[in-house]
Design an enzyme around this catalytic site. Structure first.
Site, mmCIF file in Angstrom:
data_model
loop_
_atom_site.group_PDB
_atom_site.id
_atom_site.type_symbol
_atom_site.label_atom_id
_atom_site.label_comp_id
_atom_site.label_asym_id
_atom_site.label_seq_id
_atom_site.Cartn_x
_atom_site.Cartn_y
_atom_site.Cartn_z
ATOM 1 N N ASN A 74 0.856 -1.196 -0.139
ATOM 2 C CA ASN A 74 0.099 -0.108 -0.595
ATOM 3 C C ASN A 74 0.644 1.408 -0.495
ATOM 4 O O ASN A 74 0.965 2.040 0.395
ATOM 5 C CB ASN A 74 -1.091 0.277 1.358
ATOM 6 C CG ASN A 74 -1.636 -1.163 1.071
ATOM 7 O OD1 ASN A 74 -2.269 -1.650 0.362
ATOM 8 N ND2 ASN A 74 -2.582 -1.847 2.413
ATOM 9 N N HIS A 115 -13.946 -1.650 6.396
ATOM 10 C CA HIS A 115 -12.827 -2.300 7.130
ATOM 11 C C HIS A 115 -13.334 -3.669 8.255
ATOM 12 O O HIS A 115 -14.008 -2.840 8.710
ATOM 13 C CB HIS A 115 -11.880 -1.693 6.507
ATOM 14 C CG HIS A 115 -10.364 -1.844 7.201
ATOM 15 N ND1 HIS A 115 -9.575 -2.061 8.249
ATOM 16 C CD2 HIS A 115 -9.467 -2.850 6.117
ATOM 17 C CE1 HIS A 115 -8.694 -2.759 7.960
ATOM 18 N NE2 HIS A 115 -8.110 -3.014 6.989
ATOM 19 N N GLU A 166 -16.111 3.759 3.761
ATOM 20 C CA GLU A 166 -14.323 4.263 3.843
ATOM 21 C C GLU A 166 -14.648 5.137 2.387
ATOM 22 O O GLU A 166 -15.846 5.536 2.077
ATOM 23 C CB GLU A 166 -14.423 2.583 3.074
ATOM 24 C CG GLU A 166 -13.298 1.916 3.943
ATOM 25 C CD GLU A 166 -12.761 1.246 3.896
ATOM 26 O OE1 GLU A 166 -12.243 0.817 2.874
ATOM 27 O OE2 GLU A 166 -13.063 -0.379 4.341
ATOM 28 N N SER A 201 -10.799 -0.354 0.053
ATOM 29 C CA SER A 201 -9.482 -1.009 0.231
ATOM 30 C C SER A 201 -9.535 -2.462 -0.566
ATOM 31 O O SER A 201 -8.053 -3.119 -1.026
ATOM 32 C CB SER A 201 -9.115 -1.649 2.246
ATOM 33 O OG SER A 201 -10.352 -2.312 1.899
ATOM 34 N N ASP A 250 -13.399 6.843 6.719
ATOM 35 C CA ASP A 250 -12.105 5.938 6.753
ATOM 36 C C ASP A 250 -11.568 6.164 5.633
ATOM 37 O O ASP A 250 -11.725 5.365 4.400
ATOM 38 C CB ASP A 250 -12.345 4.563 7.199
ATOM 39 C CG ASP A 250 -11.021 4.039 6.895
ATOM 40 O OD1 ASP A 250 -9.874 4.718 6.332
ATOM 41 O OD2 ASP A 250 -11.405 2.657 8.211
ATOM 42 N N HIS A 253 -7.347 4.923 1.778
ATOM 43 C CA HIS A 253 -6.980 4.135 1.104
ATOM 44 C C HIS A 253 -6.745 5.701 0.434
ATOM 45 O O HIS A 253 -6.545 5.236 -1.120
ATOM 46 C CB HIS A 253 -7.062 2.622 0.352
ATOM 47 C CG HIS A 253 -6.931 1.648 0.568
ATOM 48 N ND1 HIS A 253 -5.742 1.121 0.663
ATOM 49 C CD2 HIS A 253 -7.886 0.929 1.838
ATOM 50 C CE1 HIS A 253 -5.805 -0.020 1.633
ATOM 51 N NE2 HIS A 253 -7.319 0.111 2.693
ATOM 52 N N LYS A 309 -0.420 3.536 4.513
ATOM 53 C CA LYS A 309 -0.155 3.421 3.761
ATOM 54 C C LYS A 309 1.076 4.191 2.506
ATOM 55 O O LYS A 309 1.963 4.636 2.710
ATOM 56 C CB LYS A 309 -2.076 3.173 2.931
ATOM 57 C CG LYS A 309 -2.052 2.072 3.799
ATOM 58 C CD LYS A 309 -3.228 1.917 3.548
ATOM 59 C CE LYS A 309 -3.324 1.068 4.638
ATOM 60 N NZ LYS A 309 -4.800 0.715 4.918
HETATM 61 C C1 LIG Z 1 -5.460 -0.587 6.267
HETATM 62 C C2 LIG Z 1 -6.963 0.035 7.050
HETATM 63 C C3 LIG Z 1 -6.840 0.138 7.971
HETATM 64 C C4 LIG Z 1 -6.213 0.049 9.178
HETATM 65 O O1 LIG Z 1 -5.010 0.730 9.268
HETATM 66 P P1 LIG Z 1 -3.661 0.148 10.066
HETATM 67 O O2 LIG Z 1 -2.439 1.666 10.125
HETATM 68 O O3 LIG Z 1 -2.809 -0.374 9.092
HETATM 69 O O4 LIG Z 1 -4.198 -1.012 11.230
HETATM 70 C C5 LIG Z 1 -8.157 0.821 8.285
HETATM 71 N N1 LIG Z 1 -8.998 1.300 7.337
HETATM 72 C C6 LIG Z 1 -8.901 1.083 6.545
HETATM 73 C C7 LIG Z 1 -10.566 0.830 5.052
HETATM 74 C C8 LIG Z 1 -7.564 0.031 6.083
HETATM 75 O O5 LIG Z 1 -7.832 -0.193 4.695
#
Ligand SMILES: *Cc1c(COP(=O)(O)O)cnc(C)c1O
Length: 390
Positions: free
Chosen positions: A47, A133, A175, A179, A204, A207, A234
């Site tokens: 990522n 997620h 989101e 993801s 969220d 990404h 990411k």
């Molecule tokens: C990767 C991800 C997370 C978690 O983040 P980390 O820092 O890896 O714990 C949370 N929400 C989404 C949508 C993600 O893709």
């Protein structure tokens, strides 16, 4: 026989279904290549969308901060873990998003499981997209609020749900870039129905931040969300996550987000590296890396289209799924591509819905055009031998 024997049965059951998970070991990184189990391969499973994880600016910033602060933060944020590096980073992240305030968490998982229970509880309701997620799902469960899952991107269902019951508080969570599918939520429409129902909107942007949206600022703030979660592990290339929102919300989280209060702070060097990363992301370097990223995304999507595989050509996100369907078959695809020197990790349930095991291609600005061409040739081979059905 011992009390732990049940784990043998569970592992054997996973193995039998082609669903047992294991890890491969990474011994080094150069650009988009990783030394995987002793062999250099091109990774299409990271990522690190802008290729910043190994940028010299970040490495230098981390080294300088380590000379001042040492390695570990040594305590939770509320005890002695709040260094100047994290305070400055929070100021800069808030300014980047044009938001009032920001708060850094140890990870995105910690941010979501700390934030959601701080926003809602018993007597409240959360409306959550069905493809959200696992960290959002777990945050909802921890909150003890009623959870109403709505169909993926289904604003009509969300609107009807919001109108259908009596709750103390309503929270809508989605989101922005999903993801495992790489598609985008209709955030403007979601924001409209959330506002009409007097609900809080949480986005969220894990990404998206750094990689997508105007100036790499993601989509949550632009859509008018009340609270946005961004990750640092990411596109920013470091580790951790952050919440952007009103100052009173951040004050509330200092008192109510258990994953913040009861967990050791991020290492100061990681915060310093993230500040260096943010300077790149927000500047010309970020713009040019995002332009390279868009070019490589387009190259993959056009290539899939030519192979007769479904690809949404209008999408502009770095996540491109190739649904294989069967769990074992998706793993066989990963193994075949690995033979060709490329890592494209198979993603199986429960990460994705049953029957939709897939190769998740993650593109990066660090990929070269020939590397992407090799990937497309590898995928063409999988189509020819019937492992992927066009
Ligand atoms: C990767 C991800 C997370 C978690 O983040 P980390 O820092 O890896 O714990 C949370 N929400 C989404 C949508 C993600 O893709």
């Amino acid at each position: 026989m011992t009390a732990l024997d049940f784990v043998d049965d569970e592992l054997a059951a996973l193995e039998a279904r082609g669903r047992r998970r294991g890890v491969r070991v990474v011994g080094g990184r150069r650009g988009a290549e990783i030394l995987l189990d002793g062999r250099w391969v091109v990774s299409f499973s990271s990522n690190d969308y802008l290729g910043l994880a190994s940028a010299p600016e970040l490495i230098a910033a981390a080294g300088a901060a380590m000379a001042v602060h040492g390695v570990g933060a040594s305590a939770s944020r509320l005890i002695t873990g709040t260094t100047d590096e994290v305070v400055e980073l929070e100021r800069e992240l808030a300014a980047f998003h044009g938001g009032p305030a920001a708060l850094v968490f140890g990870s995105g998982y910690a941010a979501n499981t700390g934030l959601i229970p701080a926003l809602v509880g018993r007597g409240d309701v959360v409306f959550s997209d069905e493809l959200n997620h696992a960290s959002i799902i777990d945050g909802c469960r921890l909150s003890r609020a009623e959870v109403r899952v709505f169909g993926h991107r289904d604003v009509g269902e969300l609107e009807r749900g919001l109108a259908s019951g009596r709750w103390r508080r309503r929270l809508v969570v989605s989101e922005s870039v999903f993801s495992m599918d790489g598609d985008r939520a209709p955030l403007d429409a979601i924001a409209r129905v959330a506002r009409a129902a007097d609900a809080l909107l949480m986005v969220d942007d894990a990404h998206a931040v750094g990689a997508c949206g105007e100036g790499g600022r993601g989509y949550g703030m632009a859509a008018g969300a009340d609270v946005v979660v961004g990750t640092l592990g990411k596109a920013f290339g470091t580790a951790g996550a952050y919440v952007v929102g009103q100052m009173r919300l951040i004050q509330h989280l200092w008192n109510r987000a258990r994953s913040l209060v009861f967990s050791t702070s991020q290492p100061p060097a990681v915060m310093a590296a993230t500040r260096a990363s943010l300077r790149l992301v927000a500047g010309d370097a970020g713009a040019s890396r995002r332009a390279s990223l868009r070019a490589r995304e387009r190259q993959v999507r056009l290539g899939l289209h030519r192979l007769g595989l479904p690809a949404r050509l209008e999408d502009d996100t770095p996540i491109i799924p190739i649904v294989v369907g069967d769990d074992r078959q998706s793993v066989a695809c990963t193994e075949a591509l690995l033979e060709l020197g490329m890592l494209v990790q198979a993603i199986r349930p429960p990460t994705v819905p049953e029957g939709t095991a897939r190769l998740r291609v993650a593109v990066s600005a660090a990929h070269t055009e020939p590397q992407v061409e090799s990937l497309l040739e590898g995928l063409a081979g999988l189509v020819r031998c019937g492992l992927i059905v066009a």
